[in-house]
Design a protein around this motif. Structure first.
Motif, PDB file in Angstrom:
ATOM      1  N   UNK A   6      21.784 -15.632   8.076  1.00 27.05           N
ATOM      2  CA  UNK A   6      22.862 -15.783   7.888  1.00 27.05           C
ATOM      3  C   UNK A   6      23.824 -14.922   6.989  1.00 27.05           C
ATOM      4  N   UNK A   7      23.410 -14.781   5.681  1.00 25.10           N
ATOM      5  CA  UNK A   7      23.988 -14.195   4.672  1.00 25.10           C
ATOM      6  C   UNK A   7      23.798 -12.485   4.918  1.00 25.10           C
ATOM      7  N   UNK A   8      22.585 -12.082   5.900  1.00 27.67           N
ATOM      8  CA  UNK A   8      22.053 -10.890   6.004  1.00 27.67           C
ATOM      9  C   UNK A   8      21.761 -10.288   4.698  1.00 27.67           C
ATOM     10  N   UNK A   9      20.835 -10.862   4.059  1.00 37.40           N
ATOM     11  CA  UNK A   9      20.301 -10.311   2.733  1.00 37.40           C
ATOM     12  C   UNK A   9      18.693 -10.585   2.627  1.00 37.40           C
ATOM     13  N   UNK A  10      18.225  -9.748   1.756  1.00 37.12           N
ATOM     14  CA  UNK A  10      16.634  -9.817   1.507  1.00 37.12           C
ATOM     15  C   UNK A  10      16.274  -8.716   1.164  1.00 37.12           C
ATOM     16  N   UNK A  11      14.741  -8.705   1.185  1.00 36.08           N
ATOM     17  CA  UNK A  11      13.828  -7.455   0.625  1.00 36.08           C
ATOM     18  C   UNK A  11      13.083  -7.267   1.824  1.00 36.08           C
ATOM     19  N   UNK A  12      12.750  -6.154   2.073  1.00 36.63           N
ATOM     20  CA  UNK A  12      11.804  -5.648   3.060  1.00 36.63           C
ATOM     21  C   UNK A  12      10.768  -4.501   2.329  1.00 36.63           C
ATOM     22  N   UNK A  13       9.538  -4.780   2.439  1.00 32.62           N
ATOM     23  CA  UNK A  13       8.452  -3.936   1.935  1.00 32.62           C
ATOM     24  C   UNK A  13       7.467  -3.407   2.692  1.00 32.62           C
ATOM     25  N   UNK A  14       7.213  -2.021   2.646  1.00 34.94           N
ATOM     26  CA  UNK A  14       6.416  -1.507   3.801  1.00 34.94           C
ATOM     27  C   UNK A  14       5.143  -0.963   3.056  1.00 34.94           C
ATOM     28  N   UNK A  15       4.033  -1.183   3.480  1.00 32.50           N
ATOM     29  CA  UNK A  15       2.819  -0.354   2.757  1.00 32.50           C
ATOM     30  C   UNK A  15       1.840   0.289   3.871  1.00 32.50           C
ATOM     31  N   UNK A  16       1.269   1.331   3.145  1.00 37.19           N
ATOM     32  CA  UNK A  16       0.244   1.995   4.237  1.00 37.19           C
ATOM     33  C   UNK A  16      -0.742   2.569   3.064  1.00 37.19           C
ATOM     34  N   UNK A  17      -1.745   2.203   3.504  1.00 40.91           N
ATOM     35  CA  UNK A  17      -3.012   3.027   2.700  1.00 40.91           C
ATOM     36  C   UNK A  17      -4.126   3.471   3.473  1.00 40.91           C
ATOM     37  N   UNK A  18      -4.465   4.726   3.350  1.00 42.97           N
ATOM     38  CA  UNK A  18      -5.294   5.404   4.168  1.00 42.97           C
ATOM     39  C   UNK A  18      -6.460   5.834   3.413  1.00 42.97           C
ATOM     40  N   UNK A  19      -7.689   5.646   3.885  1.00 42.86           N
ATOM     41  CA  UNK A  19      -9.287   6.185   3.406  1.00 42.86           C
ATOM     42  C   UNK A  19      -9.159   7.690   3.872  1.00 42.86           C
ATOM     43  N   UNK A  20      -8.821   8.603   3.018  1.00 44.43           N
ATOM     44  CA  UNK A  20      -8.956  10.053   3.554  1.00 44.43           C
ATOM     45  C   UNK A  20     -10.145  10.706   3.257  1.00 44.43           C
ATOM     46  N   UNK A  21     -10.949  10.148   2.460  1.00 42.49           N
ATOM     47  CA  UNK A  21     -12.397  10.733   2.285  1.00 42.49           C
ATOM     48  C   UNK A  21     -13.340   9.752   1.904  1.00 42.49           C
ATOM     49  N   UNK A  22     -14.673   9.857   1.520  1.00 37.34           N
ATOM     50  CA  UNK A  22     -15.415   9.021   0.985  1.00 37.34           C
ATOM     51  C   UNK A  22     -14.891   8.450  -0.298  1.00 37.34           C
ATOM     52  N   UNK A  23     -14.336   8.960  -1.061  1.00 34.70           N
ATOM     53  CA  UNK A  23     -14.148   8.667  -2.337  1.00 34.70           C
ATOM     54  C   UNK A  23     -12.361   8.516  -2.655  1.00 34.70           C
TER      55      UNK A  23
END
Length: 310
Positions: free
Chosen positions: A156-173
């Motif tokens: 209704x008030x058109x307000x808030x917070x959106x959070x996007x996360x992405x985590x990738x394992x690119x190698x063994x360590x």
């Protein structure tokens, strides 16, 4: 088994983190979790907790707090663990909640609707109104995790917070990831504001180095080390290049399994020291807790005593 949710025994810490043996790196928000978990939970005054297992899936607890720092009084809590077992340590759904004598309610619901999708809902009710809530959806692939979180979204008030996360394992360590935070609403400049961060975690069998940095000049670094001895320790550094301010802390945990005792302590660059001692009085289901905190600059201190049954 599901019953293990309420009947786990205290064991010596494993040298290798099980989450690092999997190809999936976990979530971005848990990059620094190993270091954060070493910090003692310091309290002031007296705290009494009574845990009661009703069944293999349901547990209740009663809490009495007497303190001059936080509101004193009685708090009732309940935990429900379902029958959908994903792994040895994951059983869904999970419903957590507690309510104090004034009717203020905190609740947390976690469920895995699909082998790759997990949903978490957190809500808080204070003085009879919804004070805050957030919903997070995690998608776990073979070697990555993508998450989206909505915080206090108001259509209704058109307000808030959106959070996007992405985590990738690119190698063994090595794990690499990013975060995008978008805040919108009438009280936000230009009705919309965005901030992004990048993070990493490099790890071995007994240690890990992680950090998060964003273009505003904020840098957060963590190092965690665990050996075959009962000692674990972590170092944390937070720096803001715009304000030219930095703070650092050192935390540690000692698990003395033969003495049924756990000790956590910390010191930081603000001349603050704190510690918590937890002693399990086996074979009785009792736990005795001592907490202490001291700030040498402000000459302030806290001292707490806790007792848990169950």
């Amino acid at each position: 088994m599901a019953s293990s949710a309420f009947g786990q025994t205290e064991n010596e810490p494993s040298v290798i983190d099980p989450t690092l043996l999997s190809r999936n790196p976990g979530t971005f928000e848990d990059l620094n979790k190993k270091t954060k978990d070493l910090y003692p939970i310091i309290f002031e005054g007296f705290k009494f907790t009574l845990n009661k297992v009703i069944s293999t899936h349901f547990q209740i607890n009663h809490n009495i707090i007497l303190s001059s720092v936080v509101p004193s009084g009685y708090k009732f809590g309940a935990t429900y663990v379902g029958v959908n077992q994903i792994s040895a340590s994951e059983v869904y759904p999970i419903v957590l909640g507690d309510m104090d004598s004034n009717g203020n309610l905190n609740t947390n619901i976690i469920h895995q609707f699909h082998p790759n999708v997990r949903t978490r809902v957190v809500a808080q009710i204070a003085d009879g109104i919804l004070a805050g809530y957030q919903m997070t959806n995690d998608y776990k692939g073979n070697d990555f995790t993508a998450s989206i979180t909505a915080v206090n979204s108001d259509i209704i008030q058109n307000s808030g917070v959106l959070i996007g996360h992405y985590l990738q394992r690119v190698s063994k360590n090595l794990d690499l990831g990013c975060e995008l935070l978008v805040q919108y609403g009438r009280n936000v400049p230009n009705n919309r504001m965005a901030l992004y961060s990048v993070g990493w975690r490099y790890f071995g069998n007994m240690w890990q180095f992680s950090g998060v940095v964003n273009p505003l000049g904020s840098l957060h670094l963590c190092y965690y080390h665990q050996s075959k001895s009962p000692l674990q320790f972590g170092v944390e550094l937070e720096t803001n290049l715009r304000t030219m301010e930095s703070s650092s802390s050192f935390s540690y945990q000692v698990d003395l399994s033969k003495a049924n005792m756990t000790f956590k302590g910390m010191v930081d660059s603000n001349w603050t020291a704190g510690a918590v001692l937890e002693k399990r009085l086996l074979p009785l289901p009792f736990t005795f807790v001592l907490s202490g905190f001291l700030n040498h600059v402000k000459a302030s201190y806290k001292f707490g005593i806790g007792f848990t049954i169950g």
